[in-house]
Design a protein around this motif. Structure first.
Motif, short mmCIF file in Angstrom:
data_model
loop_
_atom_site.label_atom_id
_atom_site.label_comp_id
_atom_site.label_asym_id
_atom_site.label_seq_id
_atom_site.Cartn_x
_atom_site.Cartn_y
_atom_site.Cartn_z
N SER A 155 -3.82 24.87 -24.37
CA SER A 155 -2.58 25.09 -25.10
C SER A 155 -2.91 25.16 -26.55
O SER A 155 -3.65 24.34 -27.07
CB SER A 155 -1.59 23.96 -24.82
N ARG A 156 -2.41 26.17 -27.18
CA ARG A 156 -2.54 26.18 -28.62
C ARG A 156 -1.41 25.33 -29.16
O ARG A 156 -0.26 25.55 -28.81
CB ARG A 156 -2.43 27.61 -29.15
N PRO A 157 -1.75 24.36 -29.99
CA PRO A 157 -0.68 23.52 -30.51
C PRO A 157 0.38 24.38 -31.20
O PRO A 157 0.06 25.25 -31.99
CB PRO A 157 -1.40 22.62 -31.52
N ARG A 158 1.61 24.17 -30.83
CA ARG A 158 2.69 24.95 -31.41
C ARG A 158 3.78 24.02 -31.91
O ARG A 158 4.07 23.03 -31.26
CB ARG A 158 3.32 25.85 -30.34
N PRO A 197 7.70 23.74 -28.90
CA PRO A 197 6.97 23.48 -27.67
C PRO A 197 7.18 24.54 -26.59
O PRO A 197 6.36 24.69 -25.71
CB PRO A 197 7.50 22.13 -27.21
#
Ligand code: SF4
Ligand code: FES
Lengths: 234, 257
Positions: free
Chosen positions: A198-201, A204
């Motif tokens: 997961s690319r931190p976003r 969410p």
């Protein structure tokens, strides 16, 4: 003592480790992710194959011939992989559902959902609906067991164009594709995260890829029965 | 302000519970939710009734003791806010408010709104620590940590262990909590030595405690008073996968200590 099993269970051999993996909720989710992604890959190819209908009858039937004769062994390999995936996906889903339900024996009088989507909340029943649809679909267009109109083995084009003239067949397919779109809208997004990617976003639930995938699959599949039903393809 | 409260009352762990209705009168908008509960309790005590039992300690949003389901939302309607930091001005005068304890098999009710969250303690005890002796405070730069890692660790370490994530999750999953605890050690150099065992043990313990699994509804993040990111769950899953393929037999298991 509750902690002891977790501690003791870490003396890991290979078989033991596979069992631990399958016993854990995270392990089962990972199984669901991988099998789900395999199935997403399959439906994408399936959809692209279907769209050849719009080119010509000969093209679609040639493609079918190619699958069933030229690369027959490969087709069976794919079928086996899919069957294993489906079984694992469903077994894990059923077991997790039981675990999750048991985790809250007493419910709330009031519960106001803040983030869950129609898609995330319909995963279980939507999954059941899709499974039932797949059975119907196989009986309809693969084996020809269900024959709303006479089934012609090998003439995919005739079977498709004949089949989707029947209103309730088209309706079943169109509804099922809504279920599939929702299932993939949530599943494609969440399965990647279950695999730890997961690319931190900051937001969410931004999910451009899953949204695109869900829309493309929904539209790409639905267009075929609809086009036949409304007489755009004859 | 005036409110009608429907509060879950339960005399003990095995007693049958039910909702009781109380009127909260003369409430100021500047009172916190817990202060409003205090006022209700005072009037209950004056009438000779049992006050409503609820957990609280710091009342400044850092200890994680407080927490109740307020009108179906864990910690009430304000985002990223613990119950003790929720003020009555966010409600409308005359509101009916349902107040329930966290509901999970792993969090049995002790009394009224108080639940036993020691399952969380056992999840932490299973691996949420480092065993390296840390010694005295070091110079700030002897162990280099990048700014983004430090930020991630701090964000994850903000978890106060309140249990709202479990309470809000339709599956009763503790993934956000466990993920936060695993991430806050796992991104720092000091946490690397035990990174693999940590995730395996904490997940095993989480399952052992009968929490549910994560299906990515995202309810936990919305309920969390510290707005812990869902990314910690993805991180936990990734660590789990890696640990599973790479962890060796733990020879030190018997010898340690
Ligand atoms: S992750 Fe958030 S909601 Fe869950 S225990 Fe920690 S602070 Fe509470
Ligand atoms: S009482 Fe400490 S966080 Fe609310």
């Amino acid at each position: 003592m509750a902690g002891s099993r977790a501690q003791a269970s870490l003396g890991v051999g290979r078989v033991h480790r596979a069992r631990l993996f399958w016993q854990s909720t995270v392990g089962k989710k990972i199984v669901m992710s991988v099998t789900g992604l395999i199935m997403v890959g399959f439906v994408l190819l399936h959809m692209i194959g279907n769209l050849q209908l719009f080119e010509s009858a000969a093209r679609l039937n040639a493609y079918s011939h190619f699958l069933h004769h030229t690369i027959n062994e490969l087709l069976w390999l794919v079928r086996i992989v899919l069957l294993v995936s489906v079984v694992l996906h469903i077994v894990a889903a059923a077991q997790l559902t039981r675990i999750d339900r048991a985790a809250r024996p007493v419910g709330y009088r009031k519960q106001d959902r803040q983030a869950a989507t129609v898609a995330s909340r319909s995963m279980r029943w939507g999954g059941v609906a899709i499974a039932l649809f797949v059975i119907f679909h196989l009986l309809h267009l693969t084996t020809g067991t269900i024959q709303p109109v006479p089934y012609a083995p090998g003439d995919v084009y005739a079977n498709v164009v004949g089949g989707f003239r029947v209103w309730w067949v088209t309706l079943i397919y169109v509804l099922a594709m809504i279920a599939l779109g929702l299932h993939i809208f949530h599943g494609a997004w969440s399965s990647i995260r279950t695999l730890g990617v997961s690319r931190p976003r900051p937001e969410p639930t931004r999910r451009p890829v899953a949204t695109l995938l869900a829309v493309v699959l929904w539209a790409g599949f639905s267009i075929v029965p609809l086009a036949v039903f409304f007489g755009w393809v004859r | 302000m005036k409110f009608t409260l429907h509060v879950w009352r339960q005399a003990g762990p095995t007693a049958a519970g039910a909702f009781s209705t109380y009127e909260a009168t003369d409430i100021s908008g500047d009172m916190s939710f817990l202060e409003m509960m205090d006022a209700v309790n005072e009037s209950l005590i004056e009438r000779g009734e049992q006050p409503v039992a609820f957990d609280h300690d710091c009342r400044e949003g850092i200890c994680g003791m407080c927490g109740m389901m307020i009108n179906g939302i864990a910690h009430g309607p304000m985002r990223a806010t613990a119950t003790c930091q929720l003020f009555m001005r966010h409600f409308t005068d005359g509101d009916a408010i349902y107040i329930e304890p966290w509901r999970a098999r792993a969090f049995p009710v002790i009394k009224d709104l108080v639940v036993d969250r020691s399952a969380f303690d056992r999840v932490i005890a299973a691996g949420g620590y480092i065993t390296a002796p840390t010694g005295g405070a070091r110079d700030a730069n002897t162990i280099l940590v990048s700014k983004s890692d430090a930020d991630d660790a701090m964000d994850a370490a903000a978890c106060i262990g309140c249990g709202a994530c479990v309470a809000a999750c339709p599956n009763g999953s503790a993934s956000l909590f466990a993920g936060a605890k695993i991430a806050h050690l796992g991104v720092l150099p000091q946490g690397q030595a035990e990174r693999r065992q940590r995730v395996l043990r904490m997940i095993a313990q989480m399952d052992e405690e009968a929490f549910g699994g994560c299906t990515w509804h995202g309810e936990c993040h919305e309920a969390c008073p510290k707005a812990i990111s869902l990314d910690v769950i993805a991180r936990m899953n990734g660590d789990y996968l890696r640990a599973l393929w790479t962890t060796h037999e733990e020879k030190q298991e018997q010898g340690a200590g």
